[in-house]
Design an enzyme around this catalytic site. Structure first.
Site, short mmCIF file in Angstrom:
data_model
loop_
_atom_site.label_atom_id
_atom_site.label_comp_id
_atom_site.label_asym_id
_atom_site.label_seq_id
_atom_site.Cartn_x
_atom_site.Cartn_y
_atom_site.Cartn_z
N THR A 285 0.83 -1.20 0.00
CA THR A 285 0.00 0.00 0.00
C THR A 285 0.86 1.25 0.00
OG1 THR A 285 -1.69 -1.18 1.27
CG2 THR A 285 -1.81 1.22 1.24
N THR A 286 1.89 1.28 0.86
CA THR A 286 2.76 2.45 0.98
C THR A 286 3.56 2.67 -0.29
OG1 THR A 286 2.93 1.92 3.33
CG2 THR A 286 4.47 3.55 2.50
N ILE B 78 5.64 -4.61 9.92
CA ILE B 78 5.80 -4.10 8.56
C ILE B 78 5.40 -2.63 8.65
CG2 ILE B 78 5.01 -4.25 6.17
CD1 ILE B 78 4.70 -7.27 6.58
N TYR C 47 -2.39 -10.24 4.46
CA TYR C 47 -2.41 -8.83 4.85
C TYR C 47 -3.84 -8.46 5.20
CZ TYR C 47 -1.67 -3.73 4.45
OH TYR C 47 -1.61 -2.37 4.67
N ARG D 141 -9.09 -0.54 4.77
CA ARG D 141 -8.91 -0.28 3.34
C ARG D 141 -9.73 -1.23 2.47
NH1 ARG D 141 -4.97 3.01 0.97
NH2 ARG D 141 -3.58 4.01 2.46
N LYS E 286 0.07 -10.15 8.39
CA LYS E 286 0.29 -8.75 8.76
C LYS E 286 -1.03 -8.24 9.29
CE LYS E 286 1.26 -4.15 6.93
NZ LYS E 286 1.47 -3.32 5.71
N TYR F 64 -13.20 -4.22 -2.59
CA TYR F 64 -14.32 -3.81 -3.44
C TYR F 64 -15.28 -4.96 -3.75
CZ TYR F 64 -17.25 -1.49 -6.82
OH TYR F 64 -18.34 -0.97 -7.47
#
Length: 295
Positions: free
Chosen positions: A48-49, A207, A137, A142, A165, A111
């Site tokens: 994501t980052t 992380i 993850y 999100r 994570k 989504y």
């Protein structure tokens, strides 16, 4: 016993951009070297980052391959290859493995989402096609989906699914995962503000977004936890807590890129739809960087 990909501080590294929005590979090389010098134990690329959602497939694989080649085996590289399209995640994962990735980070489908049974089928389908460790993850904020502890237990039975994570923010859930899965599923904090609590429950590292600006601090914090020195680790957690809040005061990775630019790292802008911080947010971020001596 399953292979542990890394213990300690993993950086969710940003993808630096040129002013025109293209990937700045020369700057990326500098960031990688700075992380290794700062004591980071693993690099997580195209998460994501790293703005994976706005990288083309070609860019995605180019960034992963560049990182693997630059690191050259000095520390593990974990490639973000998750997607809400199972077939596409399989494709990315196989390509990342062929490039030499040490592990994969697989986000929950977003989504379109799915059921818990669907999560088991999705992650298993990806893990079936590779021979390197896979890290689940879980970031419901999100994706709109939470991986339940019981689902983690079922997935932990897969030989290639080695860790999660955890970025749900729910410490009770983390405790439940640890109790159910034991040594069959390593736990990494996905929240910079919860590193010490999660590691006190048996987590083996983080992380981290914070590592982009303070790699040594995060490395020292996780090393203290692994050594059982939670008092020292907690002192570091609290010292950087206000900065962590500032780094998540806008949509990640907007603030961390802003912070890195304030520090003179010149990582460039985020791609649209992410836009620069407001003036007040930037001033608070600058103040928090100053408060811990980073500027």
């Amino acid at each position: 016993m399953k292979k542990t990909v890394f213990k300690g501080a993993g950086v969710a590294i940003v993808t630096p951009m040129n002013p025109n929005g293209s990937v700045n590979f020369s700057k990326f090389a500098e960031l990688i070297e700075a992380q290794i010098s700062g004591g980071t134990d693993a690099i997580i690329v195209c998460g994501t980052t790293g703005e994976s959602s706005t990288l083309s497939e070609e860019e995605h694989m180019a960034v992963i391959k560049f990182c693997i080649d630059k690191v050259a085996g000095r520390i593990p590289v974990i490639a973000g290859t998750g997607s809400n399209d199972t077939a596409f995640s399989v494709k990315l994962s196989k390509e990342a493995e062929a490039c030499g990735a040490d592990g994969l980070l697989l986000i929950t489908p977003y989504y379109n989402k799915t059921s818990q049974r669907g999560l088991i089928a999705h992650f298993s389908a990806v893990a079936d096609t590779v021979n390197i460790p896979c890290i689940l993850y879980n970031v419901p904020g999100r994706t709109g989906m939470n991986i339940l502890p019981e689902t983690c237990l079922e997935l932990s039975k897969h030989e290639n699914i080695c860790a999660v994570k955890e970025a749900s923010g729910n410490l009770s859930q983390v405790a439940r995962i640890a109790a159910l899965c034991g040594d069959d599923l390593d736990i990494y904090s996905g929240e910079d503000g919860q590193v010490v609590p999660i590691m006190s429950l048996g987590g083996i590292g983080v992380i981290s977004v914070l590592s982009n600006v303070a790699p040594k601090a995060v490395s020292d914090m996780t090393a203290a936890c692994l050594a059982g020195d939670f008092r020292s680790a907690a002192a570091l957690q609290l010292k950087y807590l206000a900065l962590v809040h500032a780094l998540f005061s806008d949509v990640n990775p907007i603030p961390v890129k802003e912070a890195m630019n304030i520090m003179g790292m010149d990582v460039g802008p985020c791609r649209l739809p992410l836009v620069p911080m407001s003036g007040s947010g930037r001033e608070n971020l600058k103040a928090q960087l100053a408060s811990v001596g980073l500027i």
